[in-house]
Design an enzyme around this catalytic site. Structure first.
Site, PDB file in Angstrom:
ATOM      1  N   PRO A 163       0.849  -1.199   0.000  1.00  0.00           N
ATOM      2  CA  PRO A 163       0.000   0.000   0.000  1.00  0.00           C
ATOM      3  C   PRO A 163       0.881   1.244   0.000  1.00  0.00           C
ATOM      4  O   PRO A 163       1.703   1.419   0.899  1.00  0.00           O
ATOM      5  CB  PRO A 163      -0.781  -0.121   1.325  1.00  0.00           C
ATOM      6  N   MET A 164       0.760   2.091  -1.029  1.00  0.00           N
ATOM      7  CA  MET A 164       1.593   3.299  -1.132  1.00  0.00           C
ATOM      8  C   MET A 164       0.707   4.505  -1.366  1.00  0.00           C
ATOM      9  O   MET A 164      -0.066   4.528  -2.333  1.00  0.00           O
ATOM     10  CB  MET A 164       2.593   3.162  -2.290  1.00  0.00           C
ATOM     11  N   GLN A 167      -6.519  -1.465   2.240  1.00  0.00           N
ATOM     12  CA  GLN A 167      -5.910  -1.185   3.542  1.00  0.00           C
ATOM     13  C   GLN A 167      -6.584   0.005   4.219  1.00  0.00           C
ATOM     14  O   GLN A 167      -6.748   1.059   3.603  1.00  0.00           O
ATOM     15  CB  GLN A 167      -4.408  -0.910   3.445  1.00  0.00           C
ATOM     16  N   CYS A 218       2.115   2.383  10.012  1.00  0.00           N
ATOM     17  CA  CYS A 218       2.469   3.714   9.512  1.00  0.00           C
ATOM     18  C   CYS A 218       3.070   4.551  10.639  1.00  0.00           C
ATOM     19  O   CYS A 218       2.410   4.788  11.657  1.00  0.00           O
ATOM     20  CB  CYS A 218       1.238   4.409   8.940  1.00  0.00           C
ATOM     21  N   LYS A 244      -0.785  -5.221   9.049  1.00  0.00           N
ATOM     22  CA  LYS A 244       0.598  -4.876   8.678  1.00  0.00           C
ATOM     23  C   LYS A 244       1.200  -4.124   9.850  1.00  0.00           C
ATOM     24  O   LYS A 244       0.641  -3.126  10.303  1.00  0.00           O
ATOM     25  CB  LYS A 244       0.617  -4.025   7.405  1.00  0.00           C
ATOM     26  N   GLY A 260      10.308  -4.521   3.597  1.00  0.00           N
ATOM     27  CA  GLY A 260      11.371  -3.596   3.973  1.00  0.00           C
ATOM     28  C   GLY A 260      12.611  -3.738   3.116  1.00  0.00           C
ATOM     29  O   GLY A 260      13.253  -4.793   3.123  1.00  0.00           O
ATOM     30  N   ASP A 261      12.925  -2.686   2.336  1.00  0.00           N
ATOM     31  CA  ASP A 261      14.183  -2.601   1.578  1.00  0.00           C
ATOM     32  C   ASP A 261      14.394  -3.717   0.560  1.00  0.00           C
ATOM     33  O   ASP A 261      15.530  -4.168   0.388  1.00  0.00           O
ATOM     34  CB  ASP A 261      15.379  -2.575   2.544  1.00  0.00           C
TER      35      ASP A 261
END
Length: 316
Positions: free
Chosen positions: A31-32, A86, A115, A157, A216-217
């Site tokens: 989700p962005m 989300q 978040c 999440k 993550g990354d």
């Protein structure tokens, strides 16, 4: 546009859990904010992305306002599945009401407990929920009790605590009340650019019997494979890596020209606003353009100027 875009009878809903039972590592678009909307989801699904999330939506606004529903959530009948919506929420009934609205059009919801932005934390949303395991449990249980579709997933999440025992406890409480899977971003609330704690994700995975997704990354397919090996995670969720290369999950090292052409076609077909259309291209072309080219391309101010540039320089 919940009502306008989809007719319930024709919506080809899927059970996201089938992906996790397939034996393959599930490849997921994160989700962005602003970015993981329908046109971009359509693009990454063409390049081996298995599961997509919407950007985070504030559940209270979504329930209260038809305008918020129309601007925040758009999908289509066939291609945009499986799809997870989300939500940011802090009250069980509000999350249930939001879930009920999207249930005919999506395959599951995800509660954002990760978040770290100040506004979200100040409102009681996002990562502050990892310190409220009982509230998370109540929200998951409420959705489970009120949505009568057993194939509709309910996931969370999270970020990790400094004391990992607290994270394991949170995850086990969520599992006990029926959460479908848990996505773990391997950093604490305070950490931004520090290395991701993949060892912590591994410990969480070993403590659970439901699927765990690592986040993550992760910038390349090789990264995804190595994080899977390190953590044993059932799925890999990617954000910035997919922005930079939407064809990443299909094994491309950098964005192929075919993908740029696909984005142009999809974005124009969906009537994507210029800023969003342009920003996606800036991300996609980051690795394949020189500094000088970026200076020119990044200040273009109209769709026609962008199309002319792509045609002149890349034959797109």
């Amino acid at each position: 546009m919940v009502g306008d875009v989809v007719e319930t009878k024709q919506c080809q809903l899927k059970d996201p859990m089938d992906l996790f039972h397939s034996g393959q590592v599930v490849k997921i678009c994160a989700p962005m904010v602003r970015y993981s909307k329908l046109p971009f989801r359509t693009l990454v699904r063409k390049y081996s992305c298995d599961l997509c999330y919407t950007p985070m939506i504030v559940a209270a606004d979504f329930v209260r306002s038809a305008k918020a529903r129309d601007s925040e959530f758009t999908t289509n009948k066939v291609g945009d599945h499986p799809l997870i919506v989300q939500f940011a929420a802090k009250e069980a009934q509000v999350l249930c009401d939001a879930a009920r609205i999207v249930c005919p059009f999506a395959d599951g919801i995800d509660l954002n407990c990760g978040c770290p932005q100040r506004w979200a934390m100040a409102e009681g949303y996002g990562a502050c929920l990892i310190n409220k395991p009982e509230l998370v449990r109540d929200m998951v249980r409420c959705v489970r009790n009120q949505i009568d579709n057993p194939r509709f997933s309910v996931s969370i999440k999270i970020r990790i605590h400094e004391d990992l025992k607290r994270t394991v406890d949170l995850c086990q409480k969520a599992e006990a009340c029926g959460v479908s899977w848990i996505t773990v971003h391997g950093r604490s609330i305070e950490e931004r650019h520090q290395p991701v704690h993949y060892d912590a994700i591994k410990i969480i995975k070993q403590s659970m019997s439901i699927p765990v997704v690592a986040n993550g990354d992760i910038k390349t397919l090789k990264d995804a494979e190595s994080v899977h090996q390190l953590t044993g995670a059932n799925g890999i969720m990617v954000a910035r890596g997919l922005l930079a290369n939407p064809a990443m999950f299909a094994g491309y090292e950098e964005t192929p020209l075919k993908c740029i052409q696909d984005w142009v076609d999809i974005a124009l077909d969906h009537g994507t606003p210029f800023t969003c259309f342009h920003h996606h291209l800036m991300y996609m072309m980051e690795r394949i353009t020189s500094k000088q080219e970026k200076k020119v391309f990044n200040v273009l101010s109209s769709t026609s100027a962008v199309l002319d540039y792509l045609n002149d320089h890349y034959g797109v």
